[in-house]
Structure formats: structure tokens, C-alpha cells
Write a protein that holds these residues in place. Structure first.
Motif, short mmCIF file in Angstrom:
data_model
loop_
_atom_site.label_atom_id
_atom_site.label_comp_id
_atom_site.label_asym_id
_atom_site.label_seq_id
_atom_site.Cartn_x
_atom_site.Cartn_y
_atom_site.Cartn_z
N CYS A 89 -2.50 1.82 6.52
CA CYS A 89 -1.12 2.72 6.82
C CYS A 89 -0.76 3.62 5.61
O CYS A 89 0.28 3.89 5.49
N GLU A 90 -1.91 4.00 5.08
CA GLU A 90 -1.93 4.88 3.80
C GLU A 90 -1.23 5.97 4.15
O GLU A 90 -1.65 6.66 5.13
N GLY A 91 -0.29 6.59 3.54
CA GLY A 91 0.36 7.94 3.89
C GLY A 91 1.63 7.52 4.76
O GLY A 91 2.45 8.69 4.76
N ASN A 92 1.67 6.46 5.04
CA ASN A 92 2.97 6.04 5.94
C ASN A 92 4.19 6.04 4.90
O ASN A 92 4.12 4.81 4.09
N LEU A 93 5.28 6.61 4.88
CA LEU A 93 6.18 6.41 4.10
C LEU A 93 7.01 5.09 4.10
O LEU A 93 7.10 4.33 3.12
N ASP A 94 7.19 4.33 5.27
CA ASP A 94 7.75 3.09 5.52
C ASP A 94 6.70 1.91 4.81
O ASP A 94 7.09 1.21 4.00
N ALA A 95 5.36 2.25 4.98
CA ALA A 95 4.51 1.27 4.42
C ALA A 95 4.30 1.24 2.94
O ALA A 95 4.14 0.40 2.23
N VAL A 96 4.42 2.64 2.19
CA VAL A 96 4.68 2.65 0.86
C VAL A 96 5.96 2.32 0.40
O VAL A 96 5.82 1.35 -0.63
N MET A 97 7.03 2.35 1.05
CA MET A 97 8.22 1.59 0.64
C MET A 97 8.20 0.15 0.70
O MET A 97 8.64 -0.47 -0.26
N TRP A 98 7.54 -0.27 1.83
CA TRP A 98 7.37 -1.83 1.85
C TRP A 98 6.59 -2.47 0.79
O TRP A 98 7.10 -3.45 0.11
N ASP A 99 5.36 -1.75 0.51
CA ASP A 99 4.57 -2.12 -0.62
C ASP A 99 5.40 -2.08 -2.00
O ASP A 99 5.21 -3.03 -2.83
N CYS A 100 6.27 -1.11 -2.33
CA CYS A 100 6.96 -1.10 -3.58
C CYS A 100 7.95 -2.25 -3.55
O CYS A 100 8.05 -3.05 -4.40
N GLN A 101 8.59 -2.28 -2.57
CA GLN A 101 9.36 -3.32 -2.59
C GLN A 101 9.00 -4.80 -2.51
O GLN A 101 9.56 -5.64 -3.45
N LEU A 102 7.62 -4.96 -1.85
CA LEU A 102 7.00 -6.24 -2.15
C LEU A 102 6.56 -6.53 -3.71
O LEU A 102 6.71 -7.41 -4.48
N GLU A 103 5.98 -5.41 -4.17
CA GLU A 103 5.56 -5.37 -5.54
C GLU A 103 6.65 -5.84 -6.53
O GLU A 103 6.68 -6.61 -7.27
#
Length: 82
Positions: free
Chosen positions: A17-31
Motif C-alpha cells: 500500500c505504499e503511497g496510500n495516505l491511510d497506510a502511511v498514517m497507520w504505519d506511523c501510529q504503529l511505530e
């Protein structure tokens, strides 16, 4: 399912899902959550700033034109690609 298996599954989904804003946000929240685990509710503001920094590092910035979006927002709708 073990925790490590869940993390691998999440990472595989996010890689697709690279480039998907929701996926990036989810990844940041998880990190950020991994580093913030067990901290008090008072750490929520700190968490918001950490998510914002993570999003900035991945090429997104907070969209201050939206009235509901403020510094430290953890909502993907508040960010846009730089």
C-alpha cells in the motif's frame, strides 16, 4: 496468531500500500505506539507530535487550511503529500 506474525502481516500489507495516505498514517501510529507502550494518557500529546514527525519524514505535511486539523493531529485526512 503470535504478535510477531501479526507484525509481519501488517508490514506485508503496508508494503503493498505504499503511497496510500491511510497506510502511511497507520504505519506511523504503529511505530510511535511501540515506543509509547505503557506510557500514561498524558503522553497523548507527545504521541501526536511523534506521529506528525513521522508523517513529515515520509513526505507528508499537516494541512493547516482545514479548521479541524491542528498540530499533532493523528488523522490521515489532516495530511497531504509535500
Amino acid at each position: 496468531m503470535s504478535q510477531s506474525a501479526r507484525i509481519v502481516l501488517v508490514l506485508l500489507v503496508l508494503a503493498g500500500c505504499e503511497g496510500n495516505l491511510d497506510a502511511v498514517m497507520w504505519d506511523c501510529q504503529l511505530e510511535v505506539q511501540k515506543g509509547n507502550a505503557g506510557k500514561s494518557v498524558e503522553a497523548a500529546e507527545e504521541r501526536g507530535h511523534a506521529v506528525e514527525s513521522c508523517m513529515r519524514a515520509r513526505g507528508y505535511r499537516l494541512d493547516g487550511a482545514k479548521p479541524s486539523c491542528r498540530q499533532g493531529s493523528v488523522t490521515s485526512a489532516c495530511y497531504r503529500k509535500i
